[in-house]
Design an enzyme around this catalytic site. Sequence first.
Site: not given
Ligand code: BES
Ligand code: ZN
Ligand code: MN
Length: 497
Positions: A272, A279, A353
């Site tokens: 991801d 990120k 999601r």
């Molecule tokens: N895979 C991530 C969530 C995650 C973050 C898992 C840190 C483990 C450690 C997920 O896909 C994600 O990026 N979620 C975002 C959602 C936001 C954009 C609403 C997040 O948590 O920042």
């Molecule tokens: Zn993710």
């Molecule tokens: Mn993500």
Amino acid sequence: MQFETWTKALAELPIDCVAVGVQDDGELSPEAKTLDLRCREKLSRLMKRGDFSGKPGESWLVTDLEGISAERVLLVGLGAKGEVTRKAWRRAVLTAISAATRTRVASLALALPRPATKALSDERFGRSVAELVGNTLYRVNDLKSAKKPRPHALNRVVVAAPAKAAPAVNTGFAQGAALTAGSALMRNLANLPGNVCTPTYLGKIAEDLAKTHKSLKVKVLGLPEIKREKMGCFLAVTQGSDEPPRFIVIEHRHPKAKNAPVVLVGKGITFDTGGISLKDPPTMDEMKFDMSGAACVIGTMNAVGELNLPLNVIGIVAACENMPSGRAIKPGDIVTSAQGLTVEILNTDAEGRLILCDALNYAKRFKPDVVIDMATLTGAIVVALGVHHTGVFSNNDALARELVNCGLTADDRAWHMPLTEEYGEQLKSNFADMANVAGRDGGSITAAAFLGKFTKDLVWAHLDIAGTAYQGGSGKGSTGRPSALLLEYLLRRAAAR
Ligand code: BES
Ligand code: ZN
Ligand code: MN
């Protein structure tokens, strides 16, 4: 690893090593006392001299005691006197096993004081022993080129059990061994880097499961089939990547199972990056763990097949990468889910999601009794619960309570989070049926609420494992959670049938 029970006198046991408990006041446990009488009280003299503290987590190896068949006696610290709690017992077992693996001991007898049967039934006792052994012996599957250190010699663990209890303890051994094999599979998959553990790789591993377990049938869908299923949200996430996606279905059917299936759904983002909503670099490597939910489903299906549980269980994995590219989705793009609802993608990093909503919709064709999804879904759950509890969200309070309870018994804790309508309302979009994000506040709950829009006619729970499935820092690696919680849930269903 071989697990056995024994009923013979401890001093005559033909074994490499016997582990017994001692308190920090120097007092020997009953098992240690029986040995002490046979070796002219050498053990109590040793304790009186004060060389060994008897503190929890510490151990002391004594060799060649006259009158005892075992060449080694391992003293294990129990700490202060008093009733043996489950936690203290686990600690003692763990200490004994790791001490034994630092020697050439091949067979080990665990003669440690056991918590009351009320706190730890015979079956659970056997399961916990096998589980503690399996987890302690797990070695991370690194790709270092240096020669691996000499492996430990331990291959047999025996525990005391009256003949009457032996069948239950043995059942527990099998459950614990299946659990650790499943969670080791999960950990190995999750620890692999994104360039090795691709969606294609996950599909191959799933297909291998069907070769080793007769009860398992595996189907792997590729891009054309996924398109045919009109999984617009899943397709949107994968479209920026050069790695082909996989949609994996693992079915376990048992002739004696009458109930509708339990469906397990796992998030399988093999890497991801966040996509166009890229990120930050510092810990981005950890996003190789973003397929932990998928790995847990595969590991758990392995355990279910291994035990041939009298249940119908179906594992579903949606696997792809989330990459930025000229073909990637952009903020503002609107796509149509398999269910028909349209989604405005405001943040391409909220991709989990998107793949899950199409997988949850696919689950409906099995007319499931219960659907449980597992996903490293949000950073917000880590803010809320830290790394100790998995977040449980559900449209059914009884199911959520049951899962929390399973976590307690399995020492794989979870916490019930709220999921009321207001959170779903925050996902309003001006241009589509919903947006895929709703701002920072309550981020793990709005993510669950998004999934909730696709599970209205199901009994469903969502486990956010972003904080619990893996560790960062110096001990970086997969933890195997929540395999123990899930297997506990399935074993309870099998027993209640
Ligand atoms: N895979 C991530 C969530 C995650 C973050 C898992 C840190 C483990 C450690 C997920 O896909 C994600 O990026 N979620 C975002 C959602 C936001 C954009 C609403 C997040 O948590 O920042
Ligand atoms: Zn993710
Ligand atoms: Mn993500």
